[in-house]
Scaffold this motif. Sequence first.
Motif, PDB file in Angstrom:
ATOM      1  N   GLY A 397       0.908  -1.303   0.810  1.00 56.41           N
ATOM      2  CA  GLY A 397       0.527   0.123  -0.008  1.00 56.41           C
ATOM      3  C   GLY A 397       0.547   1.237  -0.382  1.00 56.41           C
ATOM      4  N   THR A 398       2.125   1.217   0.930  1.00 59.71           N
ATOM      5  CA  THR A 398       2.712   2.003   0.679  1.00 59.71           C
ATOM      6  C   THR A 398       3.312   2.851  -0.618  1.00 59.71           C
ATOM      7  N   VAL A 399       3.909   1.511  -1.262  1.00 59.68           N
ATOM      8  CA  VAL A 399       4.589   1.808  -2.547  1.00 59.68           C
ATOM      9  C   VAL A 399       3.788   2.259  -3.804  1.00 59.68           C
ATOM     10  N   ILE A 400       2.501   2.063  -3.808  1.00 65.52           N
ATOM     11  CA  ILE A 400       1.455   2.385  -4.022  1.00 65.52           C
ATOM     12  C   ILE A 400       1.481   3.764  -4.019  1.00 65.52           C
ATOM     13  N   LEU A 401       1.084   4.230  -3.051  1.00 66.97           N
ATOM     14  CA  LEU A 401       0.893   5.665  -2.681  1.00 66.97           C
ATOM     15  C   LEU A 401       1.598   6.257  -3.405  1.00 66.97           C
ATOM     16  N   LEU A 402       2.896   6.221  -2.605  1.00 68.75           N
ATOM     17  CA  LEU A 402       4.811   6.959  -3.516  1.00 68.75           C
ATOM     18  C   LEU A 402       4.602   6.994  -4.344  1.00 68.75           C
ATOM     19  N   LEU A 403       4.164   5.930  -5.219  1.00 69.16           N
ATOM     20  CA  LEU A 403       4.335   6.018  -6.525  1.00 69.16           C
ATOM     21  C   LEU A 403       3.383   7.152  -7.076  1.00 69.16           C
ATOM     22  N   GLY A 404       2.364   7.275  -6.232  1.00 69.02           N
ATOM     23  CA  GLY A 404       1.407   8.437  -7.091  1.00 69.02           C
ATOM     24  C   GLY A 404       0.595   8.101  -8.183  1.00 69.02           C
ATOM     25  N   PHE A 405      -0.306   6.570  -7.980  1.00 67.33           N
ATOM     26  CA  PHE A 405      -1.020   5.974  -8.664  1.00 67.33           C
ATOM     27  C   PHE A 405      -2.257   6.351  -8.124  1.00 67.33           C
TER      28      PHE A 405
END
Length: 477
Positions: A397-405
Amino acid sequence: MAEFTPTVPARVLPPVEIRDLPEPPRSTWRFIGPGLVGAGVGLASGEFILWPYIASQVGLVFIWGAAIGIITQWFLNMEIERYTLATGETALTGFSRMWKHWGLVFVLMTLCSNLWPGWVTTSATMVTYLTGTGQGSVRWIAIGMLIVIALGLTLAPVIYTALERVIFLKIALVATLIVVAIAIAITAESWIDLGRGLTVDATFPVPPLDFAVLMGAIAYAGAGGGQNLCQSNWIRDKGFGMGLYVPRLVSPVTGQEEAASSTGYQFPPTEANLARWKRWWRFANIEQASTFAVVAFVTIVLMSMLAYSTVFGRPGLENSIAFLEVEGRVLMDVVGTWFGVLFWVIGALALFASAMGIVDYTSRLASDTIKTVYLRDKPITVNRVYFLIVWGLALVGTVILLLGFDQPLILLVFSACFAAVMMFVYSILLIVLNRRALPEALKVRSYRLGALIWSVGFFGTLTILVVIQQARQLFGG
């Protein structure tokens, strides 16, 4: 009676142990909880957005649909609980006894449905309404919430107890909001129209709403998808029936891990055991009806009435988190700034608690299936598998949010399709499991069997509608 031969299939997993059914509790109050947890986790976007949005568009003429959906899910939950009460195993383990990979199929669909951290971003968005920081801060607030959820679920000595306390607090907050709303915001006209909405002879409100939206609202009133399956895990951790013999899920950091069999138990159908079963079954039904069903229905009704009293007929409303921003601002104008703020505060906390429950039930279903079916003879405990999955979900979830998707269309499509397909398939499997794997005195029959057949037909129809609609959304036409 003659020596008892277990009826639970042992072709895929080891045979169950034979033990007597524990005595039902003399004081039932301390066993209240799994139904409230189920209702509390389910009180998310459906109760705060979807049903109020429907009320804002067509009034309260569709409230009877919520009753149908919740009653259907009550029957489903009780058949999920039946197997666990009788064996101490989860329904997913029971399905895996029929075919090794059934549990994994449901786990993968649940993971795909919940992979996108949607509930936590919804809660974070409501926080921005309060702070005025704008959409740019949603990502960072949501990441902070994911970390708090992961810490809370993996550091609490007994995980179910921690989740139960969070959900109880959430329900208390929502109840406070509802009481205040009844006193000062819900109009007399809403109560009159509620009476009309509880009768099925009300006009069926197809226009201006999409038929699939209405069907989905009925299907997922209260819970839906993989969440219903987790009633097995929650009642087992609470010590219902044969689940009392299974150690609770604890933190591998702060809890006391216990060695445990990866499979369950079965009791001989003696006169004494069947007498205990009747008391356990009666209590489980009452607990589920008076908590899950009542809390879910009352919340849907009153949140819909609040929306109807304030934003009914207002143009430009969206079936999204933006709906809550509009409703909050209208409440500020109609009642007072303080009430709009209260609405957003409780909404943000309630959706955060739902996000915590979603991470918990996803991780419970996955860890139980992986340990019981695939890592049965390995030294790793189910508690550590749970720990890894919780932090894995937080990391993804954190990676998805950091990638701005933004939420990809494909995930929206998969989530809608998986939930419908899951409920259709496990309605069928529950009929097979609770007819074939339990002794004659415990089998599902009569009107409860009819309710499962209804569930198969209803969710089968919904599956077809959703798949067609989402295929059109993906491919056009």
